[in-house]
Scaffold this motif. Structure first.
Motif, PDB file in Angstrom:
ATOM      1  N   ARG A  25      41.783  40.045  32.769  1.00  0.00           N
ATOM      2  CA  ARG A  25      41.120  40.653  31.748  1.00  0.00           C
ATOM      3  C   ARG A  25      41.684  41.716  30.892  1.00  0.00           C
ATOM      4  O   ARG A  25      41.460  41.955  29.853  1.00  0.00           O
ATOM      5  N   GLN A  54      34.661  38.798  33.593  1.00  0.00           N
ATOM      6  CA  GLN A  54      36.020  38.014  33.162  1.00  0.00           C
ATOM      7  C   GLN A  54      35.766  36.622  32.760  1.00  0.00           C
ATOM      8  O   GLN A  54      35.436  35.904  33.628  1.00  0.00           O
ATOM      9  N   GLN A  66      39.339  34.022  29.513  1.00  0.00           N
ATOM     10  CA  GLN A  66      40.462  34.973  29.889  1.00  0.00           C
ATOM     11  C   GLN A  66      41.354  34.811  30.999  1.00  0.00           C
ATOM     12  O   GLN A  66      42.505  34.883  30.809  1.00  0.00           O
TER      13      GLN A  66
END
Length: 462
Positions: free
Chosen positions: A151, A188, A192
């Motif tokens: 992230r 997250q 990503q």
């Protein structure tokens, strides 16, 4: 693929007790506390007389936000001045350790952990890497590894890391389920993770590991199935699948932010674990030790087959017999039959390095029996078996006595189906590999007979 052993409720109740993960032996809680600058410098000077390469671990503790499941030594901050102060201290330590060794050494392995190493910007990453190359000679090969949080990691950072010589990445994934992520304050998205993973493949990183954690709040077997399927689609070279250690008496984040009632039951947690093992074995991965998996042509699988697999504070590694030197706050060194740990608190570490000291706050010198038991436990954790004849010949004064004392407990474990104890070899069964920590505890001379249940030093083995 053969079916995994059935683990009953009674078996879970019997073996679900606090126990070490054995990333070291003896384990950290039994090391001495103090100020060990003279002893550490002597140990470094003696290590400097050896010809073997070193493995360097650098601890980069900073994070943008707190993941409430984490048990690592991390520091959440937006203070750029503090980060620069830490990097200056860290690079001073790299130089001081190199000088204390006395001779310029080859670094066969370099590993950056955290915290979140990619908290650092490109310039900072480059300066830290340059400090290593100024004082150590990197060997050929691809053993520069770094832990990455998808992230917060940009393409520019990945490009810089590749240019700096890193070829192994470890991505923290834990679980792709949004509700589980919310419960552990780690947001997250799957997109990503995929973007970071595909970028790394495109840039040419040769080995990618994904970290998963089972036993987290709100996890169950059905939900974790999605994580397993997505990871299979990515096809990483390695996997590390850790049991969540819920330790509210040690970590304030566990106590304040995680609810006991959200945690899966021991039976559900074991179910997730067994599902995970079966899934990745069916998917062509091989189980490496206790909690790692690798594709058959990976270095970890080859090291296991060649009996050169090693377990240390970073998990399993194919490189055996290196002097491991830890750099940074709380970092641990393991060389010369000794363990050393830097100050765990950031202000103490900064004060130490700004005063020009190398002063671990924990240390332990291993006697001959420690070394024997360390070898026994590592063989169990790495190979799942013991060559009793070889160990008796190598440790005549200690192994026979230790085995004799452990024999009643080993016979009990054998009767319960965890191992087979012969005249020349002890071998774990598939069931025993599920409870390898419990088997290894049989050879631990420092474990109390009745560990405290109210404030244990270790996580539960299930």
């Amino acid at each position: 693929m053969p079916a995994l052993p059935r683990i009953t409720h009674e078996l879970i109740q019997r073996y679900n007790r606090p126990g070490p993960r054995y990333t070291s032996y003896p384990t950290v809680p039994v090391w001495q506390e103090g100020w060990f600058e003279p002893e550490y410098r002597v140990a470094l000077a003696e290590e400097g007389q050896r010809s073997r390469p070193v493995a360097l671990y650098l601890h980069l503790p900073f994070c943008r936000q707190l993941c409430t499941f984490c048990g690592c030594n991390r520091f959440v901050t937006n203070d750029a001045t503090l980060v620069e102060r830490y990097l200056s201290a860290l690079m001073k330590e790299v130089e001081a350790v190199a000088q204390a060794l006395g001779t310029r050494r080859q670094a066969a392995q370099v590993h950056w952990g955290g915290g979140t190493p990619t908290y650092l910007n490109v310039d900072q990453l480059s300066r830290v890497a340059q400090s290593i190359r100024e004082h150590f000679d990197p060997m050929g090969g691809e053993e520069w590894a770094v832990e990455v949080h998808p992230r917060v990691t940009t393409r520019e950072q990945l490009e810089a890391l590749h240019q700096l010589g890193f070829r192994r990445l470890s991505f923290g994934v834990q679980d792709v389920d949004p509700q589980v992520q919310k419960a552990i304050n780690r947001y997250q998205t799957l997109e990503q993770t995929w973007e970071a993973y595909q970028t790394a493949r495109e840039l040419g990183f040769s080995s990618i590991n994904l970290d998963l954690v089972y036993g987290l709040p709100l996890q169950n077997r059905r939900r974790f199935r999605k994580t397993l399927l997505e990871v299979s689609r990515m096809r990483p070279d390695r996997l590390a699948i850790y049991s969540f250690a819920h330790l509210p008496w040690m970590f304030k984040a566990h106590e304040r932010a995680l609810r006991e009632e959200d945690l899966p039951s021991p039976e559900e947690k074991v179910g997730i674990y067994l599902d995970t093992i079966q899934h990745f074995l069916d998917d062509g991965y091989e189980m490496i030790g206790m909690d790692h998996y690798a594709l058959p042509d990976d270095d970890l699988a080859r090291a296991r087959d060649q009996h050169t697999l090693h377990r240390n504070f970073m998990g399993y590694t194919p490189l055996h017999g290196l002097a491991q030197i830890g750099l940074g706050v709380s970092a641990i060194s393991d060389f010369g039959n000794s363990f050393w740990q830097n100050p765990k608190e950031l202000p103490d570490y900064l004060e130490m390095m700004e005063a020009g000291k190398l002063e671990p706050r924990r240390g332990m010198l291993l006697d001959e029996e420690d070394r024997m038991r360390r070898e026994v436990i590592e063989e169990l954790m790495c190979q799942g078996e013991l060559d009793l004849t070889r160990l008796e010949q190598a440790h005549r004064q200690h192994f026979g006595t230790a085995l004799s004392k452990a024999a009643p407990r080993l016979r009990q474990l054998e009767n319960e189906g965890l191992l087979v104890l012969g005249a020349e070899r002890l071998s774990l069964t598939p069931l025993g590999r599920m409870f390898v920590r419990n088997v290894a505890m049989t050879f631990d001379r420092y474990l109390p007979e009745s560990p405290s249940s109210s404030n244990p030093q270790f996580s539960q083995t299930v």
